[in-house]
Design a protein around this motif. Sequence first.
Motif, PDB file in Angstrom:
ATOM      1  N   ASN A 119       0.717  -1.321  -0.090  1.00 25.58           N
ATOM      2  CA  ASN A 119      -0.017  -0.070  -0.027  1.00 25.58           C
ATOM      3  C   ASN A 119       0.908   1.306   0.024  1.00 25.58           C
ATOM      4  OD1 ASN A 119       0.905   0.019   2.512  1.00 25.58           O
ATOM      5  ND2 ASN A 119      -0.945   0.579   3.575  1.00 25.58           N
ATOM      6  N   VAL A 120       1.973   1.426  -0.512  1.00 26.62           N
ATOM      7  CA  VAL A 120       3.035   2.468  -0.598  1.00 26.62           C
ATOM      8  C   VAL A 120       2.575   3.371  -1.299  1.00 26.62           C
ATOM      9  CG1 VAL A 120       5.288   3.246  -0.942  1.00 26.62           C
ATOM     10  CG2 VAL A 120       4.897   0.896   0.001  1.00 26.62           C
ATOM     11  N   GLY A 121       2.015   2.978  -2.556  1.00 29.95           N
ATOM     12  CA  GLY A 121       1.429   3.835  -3.634  1.00 29.95           C
ATOM     13  C   GLY A 121       0.213   4.450  -3.131  1.00 29.95           C
ATOM     14  N   GLU A 122      -0.544   3.739  -2.265  1.00 25.01           N
ATOM     15  CA  GLU A 122      -1.803   4.293  -1.759  1.00 25.01           C
ATOM     16  C   GLU A 122      -1.649   5.363  -0.890  1.00 25.01           C
ATOM     17  OE1 GLU A 122      -5.487   2.881   1.336  1.00 25.01           O
ATOM     18  OE2 GLU A 122      -4.294   1.355   0.149  1.00 25.01           O
ATOM     19  N   ILE A 123      -0.641   5.333   0.067  1.00 23.39           N
ATOM     20  CA  ILE A 123      -0.303   6.026   0.939  1.00 23.39           C
ATOM     21  C   ILE A 123       0.121   7.601   0.365  1.00 23.39           C
ATOM     22  CG2 ILE A 123       1.172   6.764   2.949  1.00 23.39           C
ATOM     23  CD1 ILE A 123       1.204   3.808   3.614  1.00 23.39           C
ATOM     24  N   LEU A 124       1.161   7.333  -0.453  1.00 22.03           N
ATOM     25  CA  LEU A 124       1.814   8.665  -1.140  1.00 22.03           C
ATOM     26  C   LEU A 124       0.742   9.290  -2.048  1.00 22.03           C
ATOM     27  CD1 LEU A 124       5.137   6.947  -2.217  1.00 22.03           C
ATOM     28  CD2 LEU A 124       4.741   8.540  -0.134  1.00 22.03           C
ATOM     29  N   GLY A 125      -0.218   8.584  -2.829  1.00 22.25           N
ATOM     30  CA  GLY A 125      -1.191   9.187  -3.700  1.00 22.25           C
ATOM     31  C   GLY A 125      -0.334   9.923  -4.724  1.00 22.25           C
ATOM     32  N   ASP A 126      -0.824  11.206  -5.079  1.00 26.77           N
ATOM     33  CA  ASP A 126      -0.040  11.985  -5.929  1.00 26.77           C
ATOM     34  C   ASP A 126       1.139  12.766  -5.348  1.00 26.77           C
ATOM     35  OD1 ASP A 126      -1.315  13.881  -4.399  1.00 26.77           O
ATOM     36  OD2 ASP A 126      -2.510  14.675  -6.111  1.00 26.77           O
ATOM     37  N   PHE A 127       1.518  12.364  -4.004  1.00 28.39           N
ATOM     38  CA  PHE A 127       2.913  13.053  -3.678  1.00 28.39           C
ATOM     39  C   PHE A 127       3.832  12.543  -4.032  1.00 28.39           C
ATOM     40  CE2 PHE A 127       5.923  13.858  -0.436  1.00 28.39           C
ATOM     41  CZ  PHE A 127       5.621  15.082  -0.126  1.00 28.39           C
ATOM     42  N   ARG A 128       4.627  12.916  -4.616  1.00 24.75           N
ATOM     43  CA  ARG A 128       5.817  12.252  -5.465  1.00 24.75           C
ATOM     44  C   ARG A 128       7.260  12.631  -4.830  1.00 24.75           C
ATOM     45  NH1 ARG A 128       4.857  12.438 -11.964  1.00 24.75           N
ATOM     46  NH2 ARG A 128       2.856  11.302 -11.801  1.00 24.75           N
ATOM     47  N   PRO A 129       7.602  11.437  -3.679  1.00 24.91           N
ATOM     48  CA  PRO A 129       8.644  12.156  -2.979  1.00 24.91           C
ATOM     49  C   PRO A 129      10.120  11.890  -3.614  1.00 24.91           C
ATOM     50  CG  PRO A 129       7.850   9.988  -2.359  1.00 24.91           C
ATOM     51  CD  PRO A 129       6.984  10.342  -3.214  1.00 24.91           C
ATOM     52  N   ASP A 130      10.845  12.834  -3.227  1.00 23.49           N
ATOM     53  CA  ASP A 130      12.346  12.480  -3.621  1.00 23.49           C
ATOM     54  C   ASP A 130      13.063  11.872  -2.533  1.00 23.49           C
ATOM     55  OD1 ASP A 130      12.374  14.635  -5.802  1.00 23.49           O
ATOM     56  OD2 ASP A 130      11.979  15.870  -4.262  1.00 23.49           O
ATOM     57  N   LEU A 131      12.581  11.580  -1.572  1.00 22.80           N
ATOM     58  CA  LEU A 131      13.148  10.944  -0.388  1.00 22.80           C
ATOM     59  C   LEU A 131      12.013  10.563   0.555  1.00 22.80           C
ATOM     60  CD1 LEU A 131      16.186  11.468   1.563  1.00 22.80           C
ATOM     61  CD2 LEU A 131      14.276  11.249   2.866  1.00 22.80           C
ATOM     62  N   ILE A 132      12.206   9.030   0.868  1.00 30.32           N
ATOM     63  CA  ILE A 132      11.368   8.582   1.860  1.00 30.32           C
ATOM     64  C   ILE A 132      11.902   8.272   3.202  1.00 30.32           C
ATOM     65  CG2 ILE A 132      10.006   6.373   2.559  1.00 30.32           C
ATOM     66  CD1 ILE A 132       9.108   6.295  -0.559  1.00 30.32           C
TER      67      ILE A 132
END
Length: 436
Positions: A166-179
């Motif tokens: 569910n990583v993609g679900e948590i991030l949604g449209d937030f595209r991180p440079d770093l997690i």
Amino acid sequence: MDQAFRDFIIAHADDDCDRLLLSKEKWPDMDVRAAVNCIISRRKLKGKLPSWWVEEELFYPNTLSAEQCSGEEAAALKAGIALGLLNEDIPLDISNEESALGKEHRTPRIADLTGGLGVDCWSFARAGAEVLYNEMNPEICGAAQHNLPLLGVKAVFRNCELRKDNVGEILGDFRPDLIYLDPARRSAGGSKVFRLGDCSPDLSTLLKPLLERAPRILAKLSPMADISRLLKELEDAAGYPCVSRIHIIGSGGECKELLVEAGREAEYNPTISVHDRGRCFSFCIEEERNAIAVAASLPELQAAARAASSGEESRLLLFEPGSALMKAGPFKLLCREGMKKAGRSTQLYFTDNRSLEGLGKYFRILAVLPLNKRSMKELAGLCPKAGVSARNIPMGSDELRRRLGVRAGDGHHIFGIRCDFSDAPSANYLLVTETL
């Protein structure tokens, strides 16, 4: 948090919290237990997180979060590491629409997927990043949604259990440079754990899906973890050598934190950086493997002892690496700092400079004696109070103290050490020193 609740916390800031709970019937309209959690948490944060302590409207749902959260100094160091890493190579992800349009100077984005109280997220935002905060505990997440805006932080909030699916679900449209992740390092029974698979969430199962969503990962792991084993576990998890740097953070003489930078690129020679008291010492693992230690010289040590006995100030000092430096293990590489190793398996060094100030302790050598019964009897009269350490000799520190007959005391320190000299046979010595 209404005005009455806030006033109650401030009015009872110095009270006995057990008595407050026993007397909660006095305040039928007040959630005394919640107030006590805030009072105790504020006490824990007064020295640890002063910027939060001064904000009287912040809410703390439990005392454990305040106990386990990052301190202000450590959080700022992590933010500096994260932003420094991102500023090196933004745009990091060519799939990012802004990068494709050539907007290279955009604000870096960091997703904190194990948000906790929100201290690290707050520090990332203060350093100039856009942040996403995720926390699986709804009470703690609610507190962060209340607290972070009061501290001037705009964040994307999520309240989800982090799983590999569910990583993609948590991030949604937030595209991180770093997690960023800070997995919990306690078992269900409350005992400390340090293997990746025992922590929650398990980074060994998450690393691959995380790297599919962000080009950089920064993870806070147990300072007890074995570095070689950790590198192998993360390589197996990613499918290739992915660790670029390991940061070992010391404070107050202890190894406090271990931060791992991982990325999509294969890294065959990661760097280790040791941070303590504002100083940093960095090296590549391969450098230590290939380095050659410089052995101590007996005439130099004897000259230092003669100078001390005649009242002169010897230039030769003894250096004891701090816990963070010992964890990193640059035992041969320290010799490039003008140091000479006391023994092959004795991690003490003789030097005439203080180039590693802050990364360990320096001692002035006052006397050098052979380790035998006569010397121990002599020292009992000359130095009745001193710290005592045994290094690579056939007895421990407690046994050496007992045989010396000295009591604990500040100022002086007696080392019983094995010396392997470059110009004389190996032997055991007693070094009487003064802490600098």
